[in-house]
Design a protein around this motif. Structure first.
Motif, PDB file in Angstrom:
ATOM      1  N   ASP A   1       6.380   0.103   9.375  1.00 40.00           N
ATOM      2  CA  ASP A   1       5.428  -0.816   8.751  1.00 40.00           C
ATOM      3  C   ASP A   1       5.018  -0.374   7.352  1.00 40.00           C
ATOM      4  O   ASP A   1       4.133  -0.968   6.760  1.00 40.00           O
ATOM      5  CB  ASP A   1       4.170  -0.931   9.631  1.00 40.00           C
ATOM      6  CG  ASP A   1       3.540   0.421   9.914  1.00 40.00           C
ATOM      7  OD1 ASP A   1       2.360   0.456  10.288  1.00 40.00           O
ATOM      8  OD2 ASP A   1       4.236   1.446   9.764  1.00 40.00           O
ATOM      9  N   GLN A   2       5.661   0.673   6.853  1.00 42.22           N
ATOM     10  CA  GLN A   2       5.287   1.181   5.529  1.00 42.22           C
ATOM     11  C   GLN A   2       6.365   0.806   4.522  1.00 42.22           C
ATOM     12  O   GLN A   2       7.424   0.289   4.867  1.00 42.22           O
ATOM     13  CB  GLN A   2       5.139   2.703   5.579  1.00 42.22           C
ATOM     14  CG  GLN A   2       4.180   3.189   6.640  1.00 42.22           C
ATOM     15  CD  GLN A   2       2.758   2.971   6.244  1.00 42.22           C
ATOM     16  OE1 GLN A   2       2.393   3.176   5.105  1.00 42.22           O
ATOM     17  NE2 GLN A   2       1.942   2.548   7.182  1.00 42.22           N
TER      18      GLN A   2
ATOM     19  N   LYS B   1       0.829  -1.207   0.000  1.00 44.57           N
ATOM     20  CA  LYS B   1       0.000   0.000   0.000  1.00 44.57           C
ATOM     21  C   LYS B   1       0.859   1.251   0.000  1.00 44.57           C
ATOM     22  O   LYS B   1       1.927   1.273   0.589  1.00 44.57           O
ATOM     23  CB  LYS B   1      -0.866  -0.003   1.251  1.00 44.57           C
ATOM     24  CG  LYS B   1      -2.282  -0.410   0.951  1.00 44.57           C
ATOM     25  CD  LYS B   1      -3.122  -0.555   2.162  1.00 44.57           C
ATOM     26  CE  LYS B   1      -3.269   0.691   2.959  1.00 44.57           C
ATOM     27  NZ  LYS B   1      -4.394   0.594   3.892  1.00 44.57           N
ATOM     28  N   MET B   2       0.339   2.295  -0.611  1.00 46.97           N
ATOM     29  CA  MET B   2       1.034   3.576  -0.628  1.00 46.97           C
ATOM     30  C   MET B   2       1.298   4.013   0.794  1.00 46.97           C
ATOM     31  O   MET B   2       0.547   3.698   1.694  1.00 46.97           O
ATOM     32  CB  MET B   2       0.147   4.629  -1.303  1.00 46.97           C
ATOM     33  CG  MET B   2       0.022   4.442  -2.778  1.00 46.97           C
ATOM     34  SD  MET B   2       1.483   4.982  -3.641  1.00 46.97           S
ATOM     35  CE  MET B   2       1.418   6.709  -3.361  1.00 46.97           C
ATOM     36  N   GLN B   3       2.354   4.758   0.928  1.00 39.96           N
ATOM     37  CA  GLN B   3       2.647   5.312   2.247  1.00 39.96           C
ATOM     38  C   GLN B   3       1.438   6.074   2.727  1.00 39.96           C
ATOM     39  O   GLN B   3       0.993   7.005   2.066  1.00 39.96           O
ATOM     40  CB  GLN B   3       3.827   6.269   2.135  1.00 39.96           C
ATOM     41  CG  GLN B   3       5.146   5.559   1.971  1.00 39.96           C
ATOM     42  CD  GLN B   3       6.167   6.127   2.925  1.00 39.96           C
ATOM     43  OE1 GLN B   3       6.157   7.324   3.141  1.00 39.96           O
ATOM     44  NE2 GLN B   3       7.011   5.301   3.460  1.00 39.96           N
ATOM     45  N   SER B   4       0.948   5.673   3.851  1.00 43.00           N
ATOM     46  CA  SER B   4      -0.222   6.397   4.325  1.00 43.00           C
ATOM     47  C   SER B   4       0.239   7.702   4.936  1.00 43.00           C
ATOM     48  O   SER B   4       1.219   7.757   5.667  1.00 43.00           O
ATOM     49  CB  SER B   4      -1.003   5.570   5.322  1.00 43.00           C
ATOM     50  OG  SER B   4      -0.142   4.870   6.155  1.00 43.00           O
ATOM     51  N   GLU B   5      -0.474   8.689   4.607  1.00 40.65           N
ATOM     52  CA  GLU B   5      -0.133  10.025   5.054  1.00 40.65           C
ATOM     53  C   GLU B   5      -1.162  10.435   6.078  1.00 40.65           C
ATOM     54  O   GLU B   5      -2.354  10.393   5.800  1.00 40.65           O
ATOM     55  CB  GLU B   5      -0.183  10.953   3.837  1.00 40.65           C
ATOM     56  CG  GLU B   5       0.543  12.244   4.009  1.00 40.65           C
ATOM     57  CD  GLU B   5       0.299  13.106   2.780  1.00 40.65           C
ATOM     58  OE1 GLU B   5      -0.021  12.537   1.726  1.00 40.65           O
ATOM     59  OE2 GLU B   5       0.397  14.318   2.877  1.00 40.65           O
ATOM     60  N   THR B   6      -0.700  10.777   7.242  1.00 41.07           N
ATOM     61  CA  THR B   6      -1.650  11.200   8.273  1.00 41.07           C
ATOM     62  C   THR B   6      -1.354  12.634   8.630  1.00 41.07           C
ATOM     63  O   THR B   6      -0.204  12.997   8.857  1.00 41.07           O
ATOM     64  CB  THR B   6      -1.496  10.349   9.531  1.00 41.07           C
ATOM     65  OG1 THR B   6      -1.196   9.039   9.149  1.00 41.07           O
ATOM     66  CG2 THR B   6      -2.761  10.369  10.343  1.00 41.07           C
ATOM     67  N   SER B   7      -2.397  13.408   8.698  1.00 37.83           N
ATOM     68  CA  SER B   7      -2.143  14.794   9.099  1.00 37.83           C
ATOM     69  C   SER B   7      -2.342  14.916  10.598  1.00 37.83           C
ATOM     70  O   SER B   7      -3.277  14.368  11.169  1.00 37.83           O
ATOM     71  CB  SER B   7      -3.075  15.745   8.350  1.00 37.83           C
ATOM     72  OG  SER B   7      -4.379  15.268   8.415  1.00 37.83           O
TER      73      SER B   7
END
Lengths: 525, 130
Positions: B39-40, A518-524
């Motif tokens: 984990d990314q 999965k794409m790097q999840s970006e959290t604001s």
């Protein structure tokens, strides 16, 4: 109350009235009066003329047999779709309905048969007549004729076999109007053969034609033409309606059982026949006893208000006003009939489940009492108590006793007691024992209402009326509604066309199946 | 960012940045977005030199927000938050560290490429590198 008379063939006991002897005697005396006092006494019993059939068995003197004979009404031989035993005139009308005239059924096929036979004999006649009438003047015709003879013979044989296979089947239904395609084909055959005979009469018989080879060729062409007509018949009668084009929704008016069927291009009457075939297979048996709310719930609404006339002379005006005020008042009043209905339903369901559990246990135990007797040659060991060897009928009767009471109570709880007499249960038990069935297989007949066909006496015909606003020979169209009526219920059929399917294509290369994390999840934050 | 040798202590030039959280409704926001974590997938990180680096990076700064005012830049790698190490954190743990409701202020230690260059040029090549 009017609607009581329809369901008067059944006796159903409420939870209050147990089968105590005292209560039964009281009920016996109030038999006719209990019809009116439905408010205080929920059990209704009507003595029906069909009962004497069971009295012979009920004189065995057992408790359960008395119960059985008294409160069960048995349907014998008349239509099981409408069950009302008390009205004799109605029974006789039922008999008429269910056995139509035998002759009319075979009229159409007889006509077709005669015409077909005539058509088959014609080529042979064409060949035979010159030989019989002016044999001497005929030109001798050698090998070509013999070749034609052979082909003629085989074609006639094929024609015969396929006619037998396709057309010589007993008809399954009489239609209200002519079956258009069949009439068309019969007319075509008749026209054909007649014109051939005309030509033959004028050109061959009159001038005593000597060219025998031509005559044989003429007969062969007739047989060819007949084969093609048969192909046409096959396509029109059997093949055209195979591709589904319409969806028919069938709803039974009494209890709302509904099904959807796909049919092809048919006329209304043919679709109705096909539908009825499916009806006997798919629809559960119509049980009039299962339908309405108990009277106590419905009657409370009506008896709550009395409207008094205060001096007005205009009666017609008042009656409508009266009913309107009653209805308005009844709707405004806070009525609890829905809660009563809910609790009644729950109670009935609980009772049915309890009785079903008892029944299942009783049947399982009963089945453990017998087992198949294996023939032992030479006797392994002399048995201490030689067991009596029974045939299936006796075995069935032997193990029926312990389960009879549980069975009777269960049938009464599910209002099925009219469909299964003691005799039929023993027969079924015998059948199951013979075929090594488990108790569960034996109970399958009773635990769920089966298709209508299962309860039918198939020796009689069934009378249905096709009710339609358009002529019944017209083809099915979108939005048509027609209904099939019997005495006490009808099936309403709605026609909708099947949607046109626009099928597209998408090709997926198997090498294109790839996956990534999965794409790097970006959290604001 | 300096090369990371597993088992060896990590040396980096960091900048201290203090961000005061802004109250918006019932949330305290910092005004930037983070990406990365152990984990990314590190290969997706556009900001890192070493594509095996699984650290927490700043991916976006809300213009005019508290982080912007505190001079946080896009592409910064966050090394510490209020004393807690961020180099070996899952993404969710990092998020939780930054969004503690009880803390009004976060003190970050961040590192970026330009810092190293600046130190190198200012020290004139005598900066000890390992």
């Amino acid at each position: 109350m009017d609607n009581e008379s329809t369901y008067s063939g059944y006796s159903y006991k409420s939870s209050q009235s147990r089968s105590s002897r005292k209560h039964r005697d009281r009920r016996d005396r109030h038999r006719s009066k209990s019809r009116d006092s439905s408010i205080r006494d929920k059990s209704v019993t009507i003595q029906a003329p069909g009962e004497p059939l069971l009295d012979a068995e009920s004189t065995r003197g057992d408790d359960r047999d008395d119960n059985w004979g008294e409160t069960t009404t048995v349907v014998t031989g008349t239509s099981v779709d409408s069950v009302s035993n008390e009205d004799l005139t109605r029974m006789s009308k039922d008999l008429e309905d269910s056995s139509p005239l035998q002759c009319r059924r075979f009229l159409g096929p007889a006509l077709g048969g005669v015409l077909g036979l005539f058509a088959l004999v014609t080529p042979l006649a064409f060949l035979a007549l010159p030989q019989l009438l002016w044999r001497d003047t005929l030109e001798p015709c050698g090998t070509p004729c013999e070749g034609l003879y052979i082909s003629l013979a085989f074609k006639l044989l094929i024609l015969l076999i396929s006619t037998w296979a396709l057309f010589l089947r007993p008809p399954r239904a009489t239609l209200p109007r002519f079956f258009i395609f069949r009439c068309l084909l019969l007319a075509l055959v008749f026209l054909f053969v007649a014109s051939y005979w005309l030509f033959y009469g004028v050109r061959v018989l009159e001038p005593r034609e000597t060219d025998y080879r031509g005559i044989v060729g003429y007969a062969a062409s007739l047989v060819d033409a007949l084969l093609f007509i048969q192909y046409l018949a096959l396509v029109l009668l059997e093949v055209r309606h195979l591709q589904p084009a319409f969806c028919l929704k069938v709803v039974r008016t009494t209890d709302g059982a509904s099904r959807f069927y796909n049919v092809g291009h048919l006329s209304i009457q043919r679709a109705a026949v096909w539908l009825l075939d499916q009806y006997y297979n798919d629809f559960p048996i119509y049980n009039p006893a299962l339908l309405n709310l108990p009277k106590s719930i419905l009657s409370k609404k009506m008896s709550a208000f009395k409207v008094y006339n205060l001096g007005e002379e205009n009666s017609t005006n008042n009656s409508t006003g009266q009913s309107r005020t009653m209805i308005a008042a009844a709707s405004r009043k806070r009525d609890n009939s829905h809660t009563e209905y809910y609790y009644e339903e729950a109670e009935v369901e609980r009772r049915v489940r309890k009785r079903k559990a008892r029944l299942v246990v009783a049947v399982e135990e009963a089945f453990t009492h017998i087992k198949r007797h294996q023939d032992e040659e030479g006797g392994v060991s002399s048995p201490k108590h030689p067991r009596e060897v029974m045939d299936p009928r006796e075995a069935a009767q032997a193990i029926f006793a312990p389960m009879a009471r549980a069975m009777q109570k269960y049938l009464r709880a599910t209002r099925q007691q009219s469909y299964h007499s003691m005799e039929s249960i023993i027969n079924h038990l015998q059948f199951c024992i013979t075929h090594n069935m488990t108790p569960k297989a034996f109970l399958e007949l009773y635990l769920s209402p089966g298709p209508t066909l299962q309860y039918l006496d198939t020796s009689r015909g069934r009378q249905w009326t096709l009710v339609s606003e358009e002529p019944v020979t017209s083809a099915l169209r979108q939005g048509q509604v027609f209904s099939l009526r019997r005495l006490d219920f009808s099936l309403v059929v709605t026609v909708t066309p099947l949607p046109f399917l626009n099928l597209g294509e998408e090709f997926i290369d198997p090498k294109r199946h790839k996956f990534v994390m999965k794409m790097q999840s970006e959290t604001s934050v | 960012m300096s090369n990371f040798m597993p088992g060896q202590p990590l040396v980096a030039v960091v900048q201290r940045i203090e961000i005061k959280k802004l109250r918006q409704g019932e949330n305290l926001i910092l005004g930037f977005s983070i990406g990365g974590g152990i984990d990314q997938d590190p290969g997706q990180n556009p900001f890192s030199d070493d594509k095996a680096d699984k650290g927490i990076y700043v991916t976006r700064i809300t213009p005019g927000g508290p982080a912007d005012a505190a001079n946080l830049r896009m592409g910064d790698k966050i090394m510490q938050v209020n004393g807690y190490d961020m180099t070996m954190m899952t993404h969710d743990q990092a998020r939780k560290r930054l969004t503690q409701k009880k803390e009004d202020v976060v003190r970050l230690l961040v590192t970026r490429k330009s810092l190293e260059e600046a130190v190198k040029t200012s020290m004139g090549g005598c900066y000890p590198r390992q």
